[in-house]
Design an enzyme around this catalytic site. Structure first.
Site, short mmCIF file in Angstrom:
data_model
loop_
_atom_site.label_atom_id
_atom_site.label_comp_id
_atom_site.label_asym_id
_atom_site.label_seq_id
_atom_site.Cartn_x
_atom_site.Cartn_y
_atom_site.Cartn_z
N HIS A 75 58.37 41.78 31.08
CA HIS A 75 57.55 41.63 32.24
C HIS A 75 57.33 40.25 32.90
O HIS A 75 57.20 39.42 31.80
CB HIS A 75 56.39 42.44 32.33
CG HIS A 75 56.47 43.76 32.99
ND1 HIS A 75 56.87 44.14 34.08
CD2 HIS A 75 56.21 44.79 32.43
CE1 HIS A 75 57.09 45.39 34.24
NE2 HIS A 75 56.76 45.94 33.34
N CYS A 105 61.65 46.86 32.70
CA CYS A 105 60.81 47.97 32.29
C CYS A 105 61.18 49.23 33.21
O CYS A 105 62.12 49.95 32.87
CB CYS A 105 59.52 47.50 32.37
SG CYS A 105 58.19 48.73 31.41
N1 GLN Z 1 56.12 53.75 33.80
C1 GLN Z 1 56.77 53.10 32.66
C2 GLN Z 1 56.25 53.10 31.30
O1 GLN Z 1 54.93 53.15 31.18
C3 GLN Z 1 57.18 51.63 33.22
C4 GLN Z 1 56.11 50.79 33.07
C5 GLN Z 1 56.31 49.29 33.49
O2 GLN Z 1 57.53 49.26 34.19
N2 GLN Z 1 55.43 48.53 33.26
O3 GLN Z 1 56.87 53.32 30.42
#
Ligand code: GLN
Length: 242
Positions: free
Chosen positions: A194, A94
């Site tokens: 994740h 992510c």
């Molecule tokens: N900040 C990024 C987004 O919202 C990554 C989010 C995350 O790692 N969950 O796209």
């Protein structure tokens, strides 16, 4: 035999227990009698990645990504680019995945210039893409079906000729538009999955371990493990995500 894993930005990019992926890699190596050293690389510290076999970077919110920008451009950027081009195995999740690309423009207009290790970019959307999802990995990554959880605002677009990690079967993936999920470039994998990605997707974990063992020791095959519990968890989720 021993592999060295660098867990980069363990202090700031640590959402949803992403670090469980490092524990999973360590455990699956140990079950095969292969040693593993894990080195953590937080903000403010520097090390060469030249002798690392696997680099892991988890996810974080927009805020954390902005916070670590100056640290990233103080030398970690060139280390990452050199390691990627040298065939070191990477698993980036992510926010960590977005960081491998050229830039991320958040939905409220902040532009984070990233490192361009892979030709891709990310643009924030107002509506977040959240939920359990699944995708089918490309044959070059073993072809398995991966179950995961995504939560991102960023929509990622791959440059021409850049291969995705796989095709979305249910959920959003890279951008909710073109059916792609993640990226596979040299031995780098980027994904929006994740949390406990590797424990419930042992085939993907072994794919990453094997690329690292092949590069370091020329090993072409991994000893099979009894994955009946992992496969049962995987299949139960796979049936639930439609
Ligand atoms: N900040 C990024 C987004 O919202 C990554 C989010 C995350 O790692 N969950 O796209």
């Amino acid at each position: 035999m021993k592999l060295k894993i660098c867990h980069m930005y363990n202090d700031v990019l640590n959402l949803y227990g992403d670090r469980g992926n490092v524990l999973c890699m360590q455990k699956r190596l140990a079950w095969r009698g292969i040693d593993c050293e894990v080195v953590r690389l937080p903000v403010g510290e520097f090390m060469s990645l030249a002798d690392c076999d696997i680099v892991f970077i988890g996810g974080g919110q927009d805020f954390e990504q902005e916070v670590l920008l100056s640290d990233l451009h103080r030398g970690k950027d060139s280390e990452i680019i050199a390691a990627v081009n040298d065939g070191v195995s990477f698993l980036t999740i992510c926010g960590g995945y977005q960081m491998m690309g050229n830039y991320y423009e958040t939905h409220d207009g902040v532009k984070c210039d990233f490192i361009g290790a892979v030709d891709l970019y990310t643009v924030g959307a107002k509506t977040r893409m959240i939920g359990n999802y699944k995708y089918k990995c490309s044959d070059s990554v073993g072809g398995s079906t991966v179950v995961g959880f995504e939560n991102h605002s960023g929509k990622t677009y791959l440059g021409a000729g850049v291969e995705p990690l796989g095709k979305v079967l249910a959920g959003f993936g890279n951008n909710g538009e073109d059916g792609t999920e993640g990226v596979h470039f040299k031995n780098l994998i980027g994904t929006y999955s994740h949390g406990p990605l590797l424990p419930k997707n042992p085939e993907l974990c072994d794919f990453i371990l094997l690329t690292a063992l092949e590069r370091r020791y020329g090993i072409g095959e991994l000893e099979k493990l009894n994955d009946s519990a992992e496969i049962a968890a995987h299949d139960a989720m796979c049936g639930r995500i439609q």
